[in-house]
Scaffold this active site. Structure first.
Site, mmCIF file in Angstrom:
data_model
loop_
_atom_site.group_PDB
_atom_site.id
_atom_site.type_symbol
_atom_site.label_atom_id
_atom_site.label_comp_id
_atom_site.label_asym_id
_atom_site.label_seq_id
_atom_site.Cartn_x
_atom_site.Cartn_y
_atom_site.Cartn_z
ATOM 1 N N ASP A 27 8.731 6.614 -4.454
ATOM 2 C CA ASP A 27 9.439 6.003 -3.299
ATOM 3 C C ASP A 27 10.963 6.170 -3.292
ATOM 4 O O ASP A 27 11.692 5.223 -2.924
ATOM 5 C CB ASP A 27 9.106 4.503 -3.216
ATOM 6 C CG ASP A 27 7.626 4.241 -2.996
ATOM 7 O OD1 ASP A 27 6.852 5.206 -2.882
ATOM 8 O OD2 ASP A 27 7.245 3.050 -2.952
ATOM 9 N N LYS A 132 1.640 6.362 0.822
ATOM 10 C CA LYS A 132 0.870 5.180 0.397
ATOM 11 C C LYS A 132 1.214 3.978 1.278
ATOM 12 O O LYS A 132 2.382 3.720 1.543
ATOM 13 C CB LYS A 132 1.132 4.880 -1.079
ATOM 14 C CG LYS A 132 2.567 4.550 -1.427
ATOM 15 C CD LYS A 132 2.721 4.453 -2.930
ATOM 16 C CE LYS A 132 4.090 4.024 -3.373
ATOM 17 N NZ LYS A 132 4.509 2.682 -2.974
ATOM 18 N N LYS A 135 1.932 -0.982 -2.386
ATOM 19 C CA LYS A 135 2.923 -0.879 -3.456
ATOM 20 C C LYS A 135 2.438 0.089 -4.531
ATOM 21 O O LYS A 135 3.203 0.883 -5.064
ATOM 22 C CB LYS A 135 3.199 -2.261 -4.058
ATOM 23 C CG LYS A 135 3.650 -3.312 -3.047
ATOM 24 C CD LYS A 135 4.867 -2.877 -2.260
ATOM 25 C CE LYS A 135 5.333 -3.959 -1.284
ATOM 26 N NZ LYS A 135 6.281 -3.423 -0.285
ATOM 27 N N VAL A 160 11.597 3.908 -7.634
ATOM 28 C CA VAL A 160 11.990 2.536 -7.283
ATOM 29 C C VAL A 160 10.858 1.830 -6.553
ATOM 30 O O VAL A 160 10.035 2.473 -5.908
ATOM 31 C CB VAL A 160 13.253 2.559 -6.387
ATOM 32 C CG1 VAL A 160 14.401 3.242 -7.104
ATOM 33 C CG2 VAL A 160 13.023 3.236 -5.034
ATOM 34 N N THR A 161 10.823 0.486 -6.613
ATOM 35 C CA THR A 161 11.639 -0.317 -7.487
ATOM 36 C C THR A 161 10.828 -0.670 -8.737
ATOM 37 O O THR A 161 9.593 -0.733 -8.687
ATOM 38 C CB THR A 161 12.108 -1.629 -6.795
ATOM 39 O OG1 THR A 161 10.963 -2.402 -6.433
ATOM 40 C CG2 THR A 161 12.932 -1.351 -5.554
ATOM 41 N N CYS A 165 6.949 -1.261 -6.862
ATOM 42 C CA CYS A 165 6.060 -0.097 -6.749
ATOM 43 C C CYS A 165 5.876 0.654 -8.062
ATOM 44 O O CYS A 165 4.804 1.223 -8.304
ATOM 45 C CB CYS A 165 6.544 0.817 -5.636
ATOM 46 S SG CYS A 165 6.337 0.041 -4.011
HETATM 47 C C1 C5J Z 1 9.011 -0.334 -3.521
HETATM 48 C C2 C5J Z 1 9.358 -2.348 -2.273
HETATM 49 N N1 C5J Z 1 8.975 0.987 -3.385
HETATM 50 N N2 C5J Z 1 10.176 -2.860 -3.176
HETATM 51 N N3 C5J Z 1 8.904 -1.083 -2.387
HETATM 52 O O1 C5J Z 1 9.151 -0.847 -4.610
HETATM 53 O O2 C5J Z 1 9.024 -3.017 -1.325
#
Ligand code: C5J
Length: 224
Positions: A27, A132, A135, A160-161, A165
């Protein structure tokens, strides 16, 4: 190049097998990382995530040079939002939520500028991109099938994060039998305390979900 190499890691060295490993970059999307994106709009400090860009860029270059499989994920939904659980849509009680117009197009909607991966880490031709809706990168995606078809058993995980995820994906991978090596300088959280705890939770209890190392350790091993 040798087939296996020991990467210094916690809680103990990770035996990286070059025939069975893939890099999974989670992500690294514009809306999460770029100034003016959705993440910053919510009041988050994007510099906490942006420090991961350069180590990821160096790692990806070394990984590509070694001709190993690199994969990318993006969190987001279909434009008609049929794959967006109502609970996820309303969570947070924010005035602006997923699917609404945001600073870089509709928030977390596939095809919108903010949903795309930052230019510094843009996928190369042939590198699978997993879209996706959740998460975790395994839920409601073909990631597991792609990894199985390629004989992948180990994942080097970045992105991240850290506590959302990355952690969710590592836990999903662990339950499916993959060994995960998470690189601490290549994963980021808006919240320093979650960054620290998210990494501790992975490597605790003898590596209950996986291992933690850093990009230099992997790059050095690949260069050796
Ligand atoms: C991810 C989120 N990618 N923090 N998404 O961690 O909502």
């Amino acid at each position: 190049m040798r087939k296996t190499m020991d990467i210094p890691a916690e809680p103990y060295a990770f035996a990286l097998n070059l025939r069975q490993c893939a890099l999974l970059i989670i992500d690294m999307q514009r809306d999460f990382l770029e100034p003016g994106g959705f993440g910053e709009m919510l009041g988050n400090d994007v510099s906490q995530l942006r420090r991961t860009i350069e180590p990821n860029r160096r790692l990806l270059a070394a990984w590509r040079a070694a001709r190993l499989l690199a994969m990318h994920t993006r969190e987001g939904h279909r434009p008609d939002l049929v794959d967006l659980p109502p609970a996820k849509k309303i969570r947070g009680r924010s005035a602006t939520c997923i699917g609404d117009a945001g600073p870089m197009g509709r928030i977390l909607v596939r095809g919108e500028p903010g949903h795309d991966i930052i230019s510094e880490l843009y996928p190369a031709s042939g590198e699978p991109v997993i879209d996706k809706p959740g998460k975790g990168a395994f839920w409601a995606t073909d990631l597991h099938a792609i990894l199985q078809h390629r004989g992948i058993k180990q994942l080097v995980v970045t992105g991240v994060t850290t506590e959302v995820c990355v952690n969710t994906t590592v836990r999903e991978a662990n339950d499916r039998g993959y060994d995960c090596l998470v690189l601490e300088d290549c994963v980021g959280s808006y919240f320093p305390e979650f960054q620290a705890t998210g990494l501790k939770m992975i490597k605790a209890q003898g590596g209950i979900f996986g291992w933690v190392s850093n990009s230099d350790a992997v790059i050095e091993a690949l260069a050796a």
